[in-house]
Design an enzyme around this catalytic site. Structure first.
Site, PDB file in Angstrom:
ATOM      1  CD  GLN A 157      -2.262   1.274   2.676  1.00  0.00           C
ATOM      2  OE1 GLN A 157      -1.630   1.022   3.937  1.00  0.00           O
ATOM      3  NE2 GLN A 157      -3.695   1.640   2.949  1.00  0.00           N
TER       4      GLN A 157
ATOM      5  CB  SER B 102       2.526   6.989   4.304  1.00  0.00           C
ATOM      6  OG  SER B 102       1.503   6.599   5.203  1.00  0.00           O
TER       7      SER B 102
ATOM      8  CB  SER C 204       4.227  -2.482   5.349  1.00  0.00           C
ATOM      9  OG  SER C 204       3.903  -1.590   6.236  1.00  0.00           O
TER      10      SER C 204
ATOM     11  CD  GLU D 192      -4.580   0.277   6.819  1.00  0.00           C
ATOM     12  OE1 GLU D 192      -5.082   0.753   5.337  1.00  0.00           O
ATOM     13  OE2 GLU D 192      -3.578   0.631   7.178  1.00  0.00           O
TER      14      GLU D 192
ATOM     15  CD  GLU E 134      -1.833  10.567  19.110  1.00  0.00           C
ATOM     16  OE1 GLU E 134      -1.796   9.857  18.194  1.00  0.00           O
ATOM     17  OE2 GLU E 134      -1.381  10.339  20.274  1.00  0.00           O
TER      18      GLU E 134
HETATM   19  C1  FAD Z   1       4.225  -0.477  11.136  1.00  0.00           C
HETATM   20  C2  FAD Z   1       3.801   0.700  10.244  1.00  0.00           C
HETATM   21  C3  FAD Z   1       3.413   0.327   9.058  1.00  0.00           C
HETATM   22  C4  FAD Z   1       2.910   1.336   8.086  1.00  0.00           C
HETATM   23  N1  FAD Z   1       2.650   0.804   6.800  1.00  0.00           N
HETATM   24  C5  FAD Z   1       2.388   1.603   5.987  1.00  0.00           C
HETATM   25  C6  FAD Z   1       2.058   1.007   4.782  1.00  0.00           C
HETATM   26  O1  FAD Z   1       2.071  -0.116   4.391  1.00  0.00           O
HETATM   27  N2  FAD Z   1       1.589   1.968   3.855  1.00  0.00           N
HETATM   28  C7  FAD Z   1       1.420   3.312   3.808  1.00  0.00           C
HETATM   29  O2  FAD Z   1       1.088   4.054   3.105  1.00  0.00           O
HETATM   30  N3  FAD Z   1       2.066   3.808   5.191  1.00  0.00           N
HETATM   31  C8  FAD Z   1       2.348   2.921   6.102  1.00  0.00           C
HETATM   32  N4  FAD Z   1       2.583   3.359   7.200  1.00  0.00           N
HETATM   33  C9  FAD Z   1       2.504   4.834   7.717  1.00  0.00           C
HETATM   34  C10 FAD Z   1       1.246   5.204   8.468  1.00  0.00           C
HETATM   35  O3  FAD Z   1       0.209   5.311   8.162  1.00  0.00           O
HETATM   36  C11 FAD Z   1       1.670   6.685   8.933  1.00  0.00           C
HETATM   37  O4  FAD Z   1       3.071   6.792   9.700  1.00  0.00           O
HETATM   38  C12 FAD Z   1       0.690   7.400   9.813  1.00  0.00           C
HETATM   39  O5  FAD Z   1      -0.292   7.529   9.077  1.00  0.00           O
HETATM   40  C13 FAD Z   1       0.957   8.631  10.445  1.00  0.00           C
HETATM   41  O6  FAD Z   1       1.497   9.465   9.536  1.00  0.00           O
HETATM   42  P1  FAD Z   1       3.123  10.258   9.997  1.00  0.00           P
HETATM   43  O7  FAD Z   1       3.957   9.082  10.182  1.00  0.00           O
HETATM   44  O8  FAD Z   1       3.240  11.212   8.944  1.00  0.00           O
HETATM   45  O9  FAD Z   1       3.011  11.094  11.446  1.00  0.00           O
HETATM   46  P2  FAD Z   1       2.328  12.535  11.456  1.00  0.00           P
HETATM   47  O10 FAD Z   1       1.020  12.454  10.714  1.00  0.00           O
HETATM   48  O11 FAD Z   1       3.279  13.584  11.205  1.00  0.00           O
HETATM   49  O12 FAD Z   1       1.926  12.411  13.107  1.00  0.00           O
HETATM   50  C14 FAD Z   1       2.835  12.891  13.898  1.00  0.00           C
HETATM   51  C15 FAD Z   1       1.721  13.144  15.277  1.00  0.00           C
HETATM   52  O13 FAD Z   1       0.769  14.090  15.334  1.00  0.00           O
HETATM   53  C16 FAD Z   1      -0.239  13.587  15.698  1.00  0.00           C
HETATM   54  N5  FAD Z   1      -1.547  14.151  14.782  1.00  0.00           N
HETATM   55  C17 FAD Z   1      -1.391  14.479  13.588  1.00  0.00           C
HETATM   56  N6  FAD Z   1      -2.388  14.916  13.070  1.00  0.00           N
HETATM   57  C18 FAD Z   1      -3.478  15.030  14.143  1.00  0.00           C
HETATM   58  C19 FAD Z   1      -4.619  15.527  14.273  1.00  0.00           C
HETATM   59  N7  FAD Z   1      -5.537  15.865  13.261  1.00  0.00           N
HETATM   60  N8  FAD Z   1      -5.214  15.197  15.590  1.00  0.00           N
HETATM   61  C20 FAD Z   1      -4.631  14.789  16.453  1.00  0.00           C
HETATM   62  N9  FAD Z   1      -3.239  14.521  16.515  1.00  0.00           N
HETATM   63  C21 FAD Z   1      -2.790  14.372  15.201  1.00  0.00           C
HETATM   64  C22 FAD Z   1      -0.355  12.124  15.173  1.00  0.00           C
HETATM   65  O14 FAD Z   1      -0.965  11.354  16.077  1.00  0.00           O
HETATM   66  C23 FAD Z   1       1.265  11.574  15.576  1.00  0.00           C
HETATM   67  O15 FAD Z   1       1.374  11.615  16.980  1.00  0.00           O
HETATM   68  C24 FAD Z   1       3.267   2.698   8.390  1.00  0.00           C
HETATM   69  C25 FAD Z   1       3.447   3.071   9.700  1.00  0.00           C
HETATM   70  C26 FAD Z   1       3.925   1.978  10.530  1.00  0.00           C
HETATM   71  C27 FAD Z   1       4.338   2.441  11.934  1.00  0.00           C
END
Ligand code: FAD
Length: 400
Positions: free
Chosen positions: A134, A137, A169, A252, A383
């Site tokens: 997928q 991100s 992933s 998902e 969150e």
């Molecule tokens: C084990 C794992 C597997 C993954 N696999 C995939 C995959 O296969 N494909 C893929 O596309 N992505 C994947 N991801 C990515 C995952 O979807 C993102 O890491 C996740 O959506 C968070 O985005 P970010 O890392 O950019 O953090 P950010 O969005 O930058 O968040 C940073 C912090 O801010 C908080 N925050 C942000 N917006 C808000 C809000 N509106 N209200 C309250 N708090 C908020 C968040 O909760 C977090 O604590 C994976 C991540 C992990 C850890």
């Protein structure tokens, strides 16, 4: 909800049980035995092992149980899938691979794909001839998925894609990806996106594994440089990809709720607490530890009923909704509490990783303690899941 199983479901349970008992004898010695060293989870050997076992399950008719027969499934009921999952967990047997393909990509293609896409992709998802990942991100767009920058520009019968994805992933093993891009930069954020099926072997696709704190490389960076995708591989309409992606995320998040594996984990810990001694007596005799173990056992059952509530929706033929987010939050917080408890139970031994002769269960608890943090982020951070519960389950207003 009726908690009993029908005679047909019990007969199916017996069939699965017999199959597992016979076929699990072929599993390698390291499988399921934390004290026998096995391959790293992200190694080629481990990947080949999952494909081998998947094919056995598929040949026996146990992959994609509720998928329609025309797409290679068994046309079974949701309850039969539940019975199968329960037996798999009770026997501690490995499940099918291609989880993203079977759980999220396939159902999305079934719901919104063209007939041609269904014929081309669905069967090969089940056989694991095509492994899926997928690609949603991006470095600047995770929670705020509508902020993606990857662009798709129409060029004759194709689109040309440029951009970067991250945390993809399993991309190293994947043949195909579900890909979200911008197709209209002028449109309001959620309206200018399109959803594609990307052949990962196309020129211009580069996968770079990321080294994780656990030492593994389960996820990756994905670079897309002038990648051509035929327009026929768009899912849904141009600029309406956001709605397709939201459907994928519902599939998902509905996957939470492996209650029997949770119970197995607690049983392992109880067994360990009976064997390990502190101050000359087994840890299981310590009143504080007993209290905590009992509390975890209660919570495992709470999680089970949450799972059954989700199941009730599915049995009514309803699309998965925000309830999946409740299960996900509960699961992730439960796992963190359990992992923290293990640091207390094992004391300094907890920190020892695979390779140390004093490591408990080949360092299983140290690496799962670190790795478990990821479950509070993957499939949407806690969150964000709580926002989903507030807005979509409870109907609360947005705070901004
Ligand atoms: C084990 C794992 C597997 C993954 N696999 C995939 C995959 O296969 N494909 C893929 O596309 N992505 C994947 N991801 C990515 C995952 O979807 C993102 O890491 C996740 O959506 C968070 O985005 P970010 O890392 O950019 O953090 P950010 O969005 O930058 O968040 C940073 C912090 O801010 C908080 N925050 C942000 N917006 C808000 C809000 N509106 N209200 C309250 N708090 C908020 C968040 O909760 C977090 O604590 C994976 C991540 C992990 C850890």
């Amino acid at each position: 909800m009726d908690f009993n199983y029908s005679p047909e479901e019990e007969a199916f349970r017996k069939e699965v049980r017999d199959w597992l008992e016979e076929n699990m004898q072929e599993l390698p010695k390291w499988y399921g035995n934390p004290d026998v060293p096995g391959p790293e989870s992200d190694s080629e050997e481990s990947h080949q092992f999952t494909i081998w076992w998947h094919r056995k399950l598929y040949d026996a008719g146990y992959v994609g149980l509720p998928w329609p027969k025309e797409y290679g499934g068994r046309g079974a009921t949701v309850m039969e899938q539940v019975v199968f999952n329960e037996e798999l967990a009770k026997h501690r047997a490995p499940g099918p691979t291609n989880v993203i393909g079977i759980g999220w990509c396939g159902p999305t293609i079934m719901a919104v794909g063209t007939e041609e896409q269904k014929k081309r992709f669905l069967h090969k998802i089940l056989t694991a001839e095509d492994i899926w990942c997928q690609a949603f991100s991006e470095p600047e767009a995770g929670s705020d998925l509508a902020g993606i920058q990857t662009r798709a520009v129409r060029d004759g019968d194709d689109y040309i894609i440029n951009g970067q994805k991250v945390w993809t992933s399993g991309a190293r093993w994947a043949d195909w990806a579900i890909l979200l891009t911008k197709t209209d930069l002028e449109a309001p954020r959620h309206r200018g996106m399109s959803y594609f099926l990307l052949d990962m072997h196309t020129p211009g696709v580069t996968v770079r594994p990321l080294k994780q704190i656990t030492g593994g490389s389960d996820f990756n960076e994905l670079f897309l440089d002038d990648v051509r995708i035929p327009a026929s591989l768009m899912v849904g309409e141009e600029n309406k990809g956001w709605y397709v992606a939201m459907g994928t995320l519902d599939f998902e998040r509905s996957g939470a709720g492996a209650s029997i594996s949770r119970e197995n984990n607690i049983k392992d810990i109880i067994r360990m607490a009976k064997k390990m001694e502190r101050n000359g007596q087994p840890l299981s005799k310590d009143p504080e530890i007993r209290q905590k173990l009992a509390q975890f056992y209660i919570e495992v059952n709470v999680a089970r009923y949450l799972g059954l509530r989700n199941l009730t929706h599915q049995l009514r033929g309803e699309r998965p909704g925000p309830e999946g987010a409740v299960g996900h939050v509960f699961d992730a917080e439960f796992n963190l509490r359990l992992q923290d408890f293990m640091t207390q139970l094992l004391g300094p031994y907890h920190q020892l990783l695979k390779g140390s002769k004093y490591a408990v269960n080949q360092g299983r608890w140290a690496s799962s303690w670190i790795g478990m943090r990821g479950t509070t982020i993957g499939t949407g951070t806690l969150e964000i899941q709580k926002n989903v519960i507030a807005q979509r389950a409870l109907g609360l207003p947005r705070s901004y």
